[in-house]
Design a protein around this motif. Structure first.
Motif, mmCIF file in Angstrom:
data_model
loop_
_atom_site.group_PDB
_atom_site.id
_atom_site.type_symbol
_atom_site.label_atom_id
_atom_site.label_comp_id
_atom_site.label_asym_id
_atom_site.label_seq_id
_atom_site.Cartn_x
_atom_site.Cartn_y
_atom_site.Cartn_z
ATOM 1 N N ASP A 110 -38.837 32.111 -19.670
ATOM 2 C CA ASP A 110 -38.883 32.597 -21.048
ATOM 3 C C ASP A 110 -37.553 32.445 -21.781
ATOM 4 O O ASP A 110 -37.508 32.561 -23.006
ATOM 5 N N ARG A 111 -36.480 32.200 -21.034
ATOM 6 C CA ARG A 111 -35.158 32.268 -21.646
ATOM 7 C C ARG A 111 -34.866 31.143 -22.643
ATOM 8 O O ARG A 111 -34.255 31.415 -23.696
ATOM 9 N N PRO A 112 -35.257 29.880 -22.397
ATOM 10 C CA PRO A 112 -34.932 28.832 -23.387
ATOM 11 C C PRO A 112 -35.495 29.122 -24.777
ATOM 12 O O PRO A 112 -34.785 28.980 -25.783
ATOM 13 N N GLY A 113 -36.730 29.533 -24.852
ATOM 14 C CA GLY A 113 -37.324 29.843 -26.150
ATOM 15 C C GLY A 113 -36.663 31.044 -26.805
ATOM 16 O O GLY A 113 -36.464 31.065 -28.035
ATOM 17 N N LEU A 114 -36.294 32.025 -25.992
ATOM 18 C CA LEU A 114 -35.633 33.213 -26.507
ATOM 19 C C LEU A 114 -34.254 32.872 -27.060
ATOM 20 O O LEU A 114 -33.869 33.341 -28.145
ATOM 21 N N VAL A 115 -33.516 32.055 -26.323
ATOM 22 C CA VAL A 115 -32.188 31.634 -26.791
ATOM 23 C C VAL A 115 -32.296 30.894 -28.117
ATOM 24 O O VAL A 115 -31.522 31.143 -29.054
ATOM 25 N N ASP A 120 -31.500 30.856 -34.009
ATOM 26 C CA ASP A 120 -32.051 30.642 -35.351
ATOM 27 C C ASP A 120 -31.820 31.868 -36.235
ATOM 28 O O ASP A 120 -31.415 31.733 -37.396
ATOM 29 N N VAL A 121 -32.037 33.059 -35.692
ATOM 30 C CA VAL A 121 -31.864 34.291 -36.469
ATOM 31 C C VAL A 121 -30.418 34.454 -36.926
ATOM 32 O O VAL A 121 -30.151 34.915 -38.043
ATOM 33 N N THR A 122 -29.471 34.051 -36.087
ATOM 34 C CA THR A 122 -28.051 34.215 -36.409
ATOM 35 C C THR A 122 -27.415 32.943 -36.976
ATOM 36 O O THR A 122 -26.194 32.859 -37.105
ATOM 37 N N ASN A 123 -28.250 31.975 -37.326
ATOM 38 C CA ASN A 123 -27.775 30.719 -37.938
ATOM 39 C C ASN A 123 -26.733 30.004 -37.071
ATOM 40 O O ASN A 123 -25.716 29.515 -37.564
ATOM 41 N N MET A 139 -17.959 32.637 -36.256
ATOM 42 C CA MET A 139 -19.016 32.136 -35.383
ATOM 43 C C MET A 139 -19.096 32.951 -34.099
ATOM 44 O O MET A 139 -20.190 33.216 -33.579
ATOM 45 N N LYS A 140 -17.950 33.363 -33.577
ATOM 46 C CA LYS A 140 -17.954 34.181 -32.359
ATOM 47 C C LYS A 140 -18.596 35.541 -32.614
ATOM 48 O O LYS A 140 -19.310 36.080 -31.750
ATOM 49 N N GLN A 141 -18.384 36.095 -33.806
ATOM 50 C CA GLN A 141 -19.024 37.373 -34.108
ATOM 51 C C GLN A 141 -20.536 37.203 -34.257
ATOM 52 O O GLN A 141 -21.305 38.078 -33.873
ATOM 53 N N ARG A 142 -20.953 36.066 -34.813
ATOM 54 C CA ARG A 142 -22.390 35.788 -34.852
ATOM 55 C C ARG A 142 -22.946 35.686 -33.437
ATOM 56 O O ARG A 142 -24.043 36.167 -33.148
ATOM 57 N N LEU A 143 -22.190 35.031 -32.561
ATOM 58 C CA LEU A 143 -22.633 34.872 -31.180
ATOM 59 C C LEU A 143 -22.730 36.230 -30.490
ATOM 60 O O LEU A 143 -23.672 36.485 -29.720
ATOM 61 N N CYS A 144 -21.774 37.109 -30.778
ATOM 62 C CA CYS A 144 -21.823 38.448 -30.191
ATOM 63 C C CYS A 144 -23.039 39.211 -30.705
ATOM 64 O O CYS A 144 -23.700 39.945 -29.951
ATOM 65 N N LEU A 145 -23.371 39.028 -31.986
ATOM 66 C CA LEU A 145 -24.587 39.653 -32.522
ATOM 67 C C LEU A 145 -25.823 39.061 -31.861
ATOM 68 O O LEU A 145 -26.764 39.791 -31.505
ATOM 69 N N ALA A 146 -25.830 37.729 -31.673
ATOM 70 C CA ALA A 146 -26.965 37.080 -31.004
ATOM 71 C C ALA A 146 -27.143 37.642 -29.594
ATOM 72 O O ALA A 146 -28.271 37.844 -29.131
ATOM 73 N N ARG A 147 -26.032 37.911 -28.927
ATOM 74 C CA ARG A 147 -26.078 38.479 -27.578
ATOM 75 C C ARG A 147 -26.782 39.828 -27.565
ATOM 76 O O ARG A 147 -27.513 40.165 -26.623
ATOM 77 N N PHE A 173 -22.789 37.579 -42.865
ATOM 78 C CA PHE A 173 -23.110 38.607 -41.871
ATOM 79 C C PHE A 173 -23.990 39.682 -42.491
ATOM 80 O O PHE A 173 -24.956 40.156 -41.875
ATOM 81 N N ARG A 174 -23.685 40.059 -43.727
ATOM 82 C CA ARG A 174 -24.478 41.059 -44.434
ATOM 83 C C ARG A 174 -25.922 40.593 -44.601
ATOM 84 O O ARG A 174 -26.864 41.383 -44.427
ATOM 85 N N GLU A 175 -26.101 39.324 -44.936
ATOM 86 C CA GLU A 175 -27.449 38.788 -45.112
ATOM 87 C C GLU A 175 -28.215 38.798 -43.794
ATOM 88 O O GLU A 175 -29.424 39.045 -43.767
ATOM 89 N N MET A 176 -27.516 38.531 -42.692
ATOM 90 C CA MET A 176 -28.176 38.587 -41.384
ATOM 91 C C MET A 176 -28.677 39.991 -41.072
ATOM 92 O O MET A 176 -29.771 40.171 -40.525
ATOM 93 N N LEU A 177 -27.889 41.002 -41.445
ATOM 94 C CA LEU A 177 -28.317 42.377 -41.184
ATOM 95 C C LEU A 177 -29.551 42.723 -42.010
ATOM 96 O O LEU A 177 -30.452 43.426 -41.524
ATOM 97 N N ARG A 178 -29.604 42.238 -43.244
ATOM 98 C CA ARG A 178 -30.803 42.456 -44.056
ATOM 99 C C ARG A 178 -32.033 41.820 -43.388
ATOM 100 O O ARG A 178 -33.120 42.399 -43.360
ATOM 101 N N GLU A 179 -31.847 40.594 -42.877
ATOM 102 C CA GLU A 179 -32.961 39.907 -42.222
ATOM 103 C C GLU A 179 -33.406 40.659 -40.977
ATOM 104 O O GLU A 179 -34.609 40.762 -40.694
ATOM 105 N N LEU A 180 -32.458 41.199 -40.231
ATOM 106 C CA LEU A 180 -32.797 41.935 -39.014
ATOM 107 C C LEU A 180 -33.560 43.218 -39.351
ATOM 108 O O LEU A 180 -34.488 43.602 -38.629
#
Length: 311
Positions: A110-115, A120-123, A139-147, A173-180
């Motif tokens: 299941d992990r490849p599809g999840l990754v 995609d969610v974190t652009n 980008m690293k902060q986006r990656l940390c959010l993706a984690r 980053f603000r727009e990502m939080l709205r999407e989440l």
């Protein structure tokens, strides 16, 4: 329905009180702006919710589960992003996320599809095969959010997530939080960038010296914290003198100041009296272009309810 329930939470460090009888409820789907000066107890509260710190007394529940009685069940429901996040530079982006997915015991198939989904969610899709060490801070902060998203948590605990980001990265980053939030996540964000919090938070909690000063929906909290309402009244230049006469003579108007072509009216009256004031202006022949309550901003609110004290 409350997803997070905090009851009389207290935390002491060798006589130093970091949290003092803090109680707070956070509903599902909220984005809570958790603000306060440095040392106010924000990170302490978030670390207790993240099961990383044991309170001296009091209780905290997430999704009905006590954070101290069943921390494993709580961890399955939260995504925690600390203020000083760590990333592994010698991983590729997809490998980094796959590693954390495996840590959450997500099946390998299941992990490849999840990754791909969290990228995609974190652009971050375009950086899928990049080395982590090559990423910018944003980008690293986006990656940390993706984690924090790989196990599909209900609650995100983000401690100063926009720290160190440039203006464009903060907007993204603000727009990502709205999407989440649109995806059903409940989010707690601690931050010192107060104007930006007001743009996307649905509620606010202000702490100082370990004590909760005020909490609730932003509009309600701002209204309650003000001694009087502040109305904005905009009229054509030719009507200003007449408008000022009506405003100055109206019962409940404490002061009238012209700022940037708009009257700021300190008004000690309720909604019905606002309507009467507007009617008085119109009956006097004043052409009203704008008539609205100025809710102020988070910086105003913060300065009104805090005293500049640290824990």
């Amino acid at each position: 329905m409350a997803l997070v329930e905090i009851e009389r939470l207290r935390k002491e460090y060798e006589g130093l009180v970091a949290l003092d009888d803090l109680s707070l409820s956070i509903g599902e789907g909220e984005i809570l702006g958790f603000i306060g000066p440095n040392g106010a107890g924000k990170s302490t509260t978030i670390r207790i919710l993240a099961t990383l710190l044991e309170p001296t007394s009091g209780r905290a529940r997430i999704d009905g589960i006590d954070v101290m009685e069943d921390p494993d069940a709580v961890r399955a429901r939260i995504g925690y992003m600390p203020d000083s996040f760590g990333v592994y530079d010698d991983f590729k982006v997809w490998e980094y996320l796959d590693f954390f997915a495996s840590a959450y015991r997500i099946p390998k198939v299941d992990r490849p599809g999840l990754v791909d989904m969290v990228l995609d969610v974190t652009n971050l899709t375009v950086k899928r095969d990049a080395w982590v060490e090559s990423l910018s801070r944003g980008m690293k902060q986006r990656l940390c959010l993706a984690r924090t998203l790989v196990h599909n948590p209900k609650l995100l605990l983000l401690d100063e997530p926009a720290s160190g980001l440039d203006p464009r990265a903060r907007i993204e980053f603000r727009e990502m939080l709205r999407e989440l939030r649109a995806l059903g996540k409940t989010i707690v964000v601690s931050s010192h960038i107060l104007p930006e919090l007001a743009d996307f938070c649905t509620s606010v909690a202000i702490v100082e010296k370990g004590v909760l000063k005020v909490a609730g929906p932003i509009a309600d909290v701002m209204g309650e914290a003000r001694e009087h309402r502040v109305l904005e009244v905009g009229v054509p230049d030719t009507d200003r003198a007449a408008a000022e006469r009506v405003l100055g003579a109206f019962r409940g108007v404490e002061s009238v100041v012209l700022l940037g072509g708009v009257f700021k009216v300190d008004f000690d009256g309720d909604l019905d009296q606002q309507t009467t004031l507007l009617r008085a202006l119109l009956d006097s022949g004043v052409r009203v272009r704008r008539f609205a309550e100025d809710m102020g901003d988070l910086e105003d609110l913060f300065l009104r309810v805090t005293e500049g004290q640290l824990a």
